[in-house]
Design a protein around this motif. Structure first.
Motif, mmCIF file in Angstrom:
data_model
loop_
_atom_site.group_PDB
_atom_site.id
_atom_site.type_symbol
_atom_site.label_atom_id
_atom_site.label_comp_id
_atom_site.label_asym_id
_atom_site.label_seq_id
_atom_site.Cartn_x
_atom_site.Cartn_y
_atom_site.Cartn_z
ATOM 1 N N LEU A 1 140.991 30.211 66.054
ATOM 2 C CA LEU A 1 141.109 31.345 65.138
ATOM 3 C C LEU A 1 140.634 32.630 65.817
ATOM 4 O O LEU A 1 141.350 33.633 65.868
ATOM 5 C CB LEU A 1 140.293 31.088 63.875
ATOM 6 C CG LEU A 1 140.115 32.260 62.914
ATOM 7 C CD1 LEU A 1 141.427 32.583 62.217
ATOM 8 C CD2 LEU A 1 139.037 31.954 61.906
ATOM 9 N N ILE A 2 139.441 32.588 66.363
ATOM 10 C CA ILE A 2 138.866 33.771 66.992
ATOM 11 C C ILE A 2 139.677 34.195 68.214
ATOM 12 O O ILE A 2 140.010 35.373 68.375
ATOM 13 C CB ILE A 2 137.387 33.536 67.331
ATOM 14 C CG1 ILE A 2 136.583 33.432 66.028
ATOM 15 C CG2 ILE A 2 136.842 34.650 68.224
ATOM 16 C CD1 ILE A 2 135.156 33.003 66.192
ATOM 17 N N GLU A 3 140.022 33.252 69.078
ATOM 18 C CA GLU A 3 140.783 33.582 70.286
ATOM 19 C C GLU A 3 142.139 34.193 69.950
ATOM 20 O O GLU A 3 142.573 35.152 70.587
ATOM 21 C CB GLU A 3 140.970 32.338 71.152
ATOM 22 C CG GLU A 3 139.700 31.886 71.833
ATOM 23 C CD GLU A 3 139.846 30.553 72.551
ATOM 24 O OE1 GLU A 3 140.933 29.924 72.464
ATOM 25 O OE2 GLU A 3 138.869 30.132 73.184
ATOM 26 N N THR A 4 142.810 33.635 68.941
ATOM 27 C CA THR A 4 144.134 34.134 68.552
ATOM 28 C C THR A 4 144.059 35.551 68.014
ATOM 29 O O THR A 4 144.831 36.427 68.419
ATOM 30 C CB THR A 4 144.776 33.202 67.500
ATOM 31 O OG1 THR A 4 144.878 31.885 68.044
ATOM 32 C CG2 THR A 4 146.148 33.695 67.077
ATOM 33 N N VAL A 5 143.125 35.798 67.119
ATOM 34 C CA VAL A 5 143.004 37.136 66.526
ATOM 35 C C VAL A 5 142.605 38.162 67.586
ATOM 36 O O VAL A 5 143.159 39.262 67.625
ATOM 37 C CB VAL A 5 142.019 37.129 65.339
ATOM 38 C CG1 VAL A 5 141.757 38.544 64.841
ATOM 39 C CG2 VAL A 5 142.569 36.276 64.206
ATOM 40 N N SER B 1 151.256 30.697 64.832
ATOM 41 C CA SER B 1 152.345 31.670 64.744
ATOM 42 C C SER B 1 152.175 32.566 63.518
ATOM 43 O O SER B 1 152.283 33.797 63.610
ATOM 44 C CB SER B 1 153.686 30.946 64.688
ATOM 45 O OG SER B 1 154.734 31.861 64.545
ATOM 46 N N LEU B 2 151.892 31.963 62.382
ATOM 47 C CA LEU B 2 151.692 32.725 61.151
ATOM 48 C C LEU B 2 150.428 33.586 61.247
ATOM 49 O O LEU B 2 150.429 34.752 60.838
ATOM 50 C CB LEU B 2 151.603 31.786 59.949
ATOM 51 C CG LEU B 2 151.494 32.437 58.582
ATOM 52 C CD1 LEU B 2 152.694 33.336 58.303
ATOM 53 C CD2 LEU B 2 151.381 31.371 57.510
ATOM 54 N N LEU B 3 149.357 33.023 61.795
ATOM 55 C CA LEU B 3 148.127 33.780 61.991
ATOM 56 C C LEU B 3 148.385 34.996 62.870
ATOM 57 O O LEU B 3 147.918 36.097 62.576
ATOM 58 C CB LEU B 3 147.050 32.891 62.620
ATOM 59 C CG LEU B 3 145.746 33.573 63.029
ATOM 60 C CD1 LEU B 3 145.043 34.203 61.827
ATOM 61 C CD2 LEU B 3 144.838 32.583 63.740
ATOM 62 N N SER B 4 149.141 34.821 63.932
ATOM 63 C CA SER B 4 149.465 35.927 64.839
ATOM 64 C C SER B 4 150.278 37.002 64.135
ATOM 65 O O SER B 4 150.002 38.205 64.296
ATOM 66 C CB SER B 4 150.241 35.406 66.051
ATOM 67 O OG SER B 4 149.455 34.538 66.817
ATOM 68 N N MET B 5 151.266 36.594 63.354
ATOM 69 C CA MET B 5 152.093 37.561 62.620
ATOM 70 C C MET B 5 151.258 38.332 61.604
ATOM 71 O O MET B 5 151.379 39.555 61.489
ATOM 72 C CB MET B 5 153.256 36.857 61.924
ATOM 73 C CG MET B 5 154.324 36.389 62.877
ATOM 74 S SD MET B 5 155.854 35.729 62.123
ATOM 75 C CE MET B 5 155.333 34.990 60.613
ATOM 76 N N GLN B 6 150.408 37.623 60.873
ATOM 77 C CA GLN B 6 149.568 38.263 59.859
ATOM 78 C C GLN B 6 148.572 39.231 60.521
ATOM 79 O O GLN B 6 148.383 40.353 60.052
ATOM 80 C CB GLN B 6 148.818 37.218 59.047
ATOM 81 C CG GLN B 6 147.975 37.805 57.944
ATOM 82 C CD GLN B 6 147.279 36.742 57.134
ATOM 83 O OE1 GLN B 6 147.077 35.627 57.584
ATOM 84 N NE2 GLN B 6 146.893 37.084 55.925
ATOM 85 N N THR B 7 147.978 38.805 61.613
ATOM 86 C CA THR B 7 147.029 39.658 62.333
ATOM 87 C C THR B 7 147.715 40.915 62.848
ATOM 88 O O THR B 7 147.183 42.023 62.725
ATOM 89 C CB THR B 7 146.385 38.879 63.500
ATOM 90 O OG1 THR B 7 145.715 37.729 62.987
ATOM 91 C CG2 THR B 7 145.398 39.753 64.257
ATOM 92 N N SER B 8 148.889 40.758 63.417
ATOM 93 C CA SER B 8 149.643 41.901 63.929
ATOM 94 C C SER B 8 149.956 42.895 62.820
ATOM 95 O O SER B 8 149.800 44.111 62.986
ATOM 96 C CB SER B 8 150.934 41.414 64.590
ATOM 97 O OG SER B 8 151.613 42.485 65.172
#
Length: 65
Positions: free
Chosen positions: A41-45, A4-11
């Motif tokens: 990591l890669i799939e999410t980003v 969730s945090l990775l997704s928010m940061q990437t966005s």
């Protein structure tokens, strides 16, 4: 890994003026990820990015194999 945090940061990054992203590159995080988390990591980003920015994945490795 906090997806969730990775997704928010990437966005947030994708909404900025940066030209692209380097995922699991030479900053050292790749050495601390097991294969499952590396893939996650890669799939999410890639999913969150949705083609908005250029992406380089896995620019470094621990082995020459």
């Amino acid at each position: 890994m906090d997806v969730s945090l990775l997704s928010m940061q990437t966005s947030k990054i994708c909404e900025s003026q940066v030209k692209g992203l380097v995922i699991a590159g030479s900053t050292g995080e790749f050495t601390n990820l097991n294969e499952k988390n590396y893939q996650l990591l890669i799939e999410t980003v890639l999913k969150v990015n949705n083609g908005r920015k250029d992406i380089v994945c896995g620019a470094c490795e621990n082995s020459v194999k």
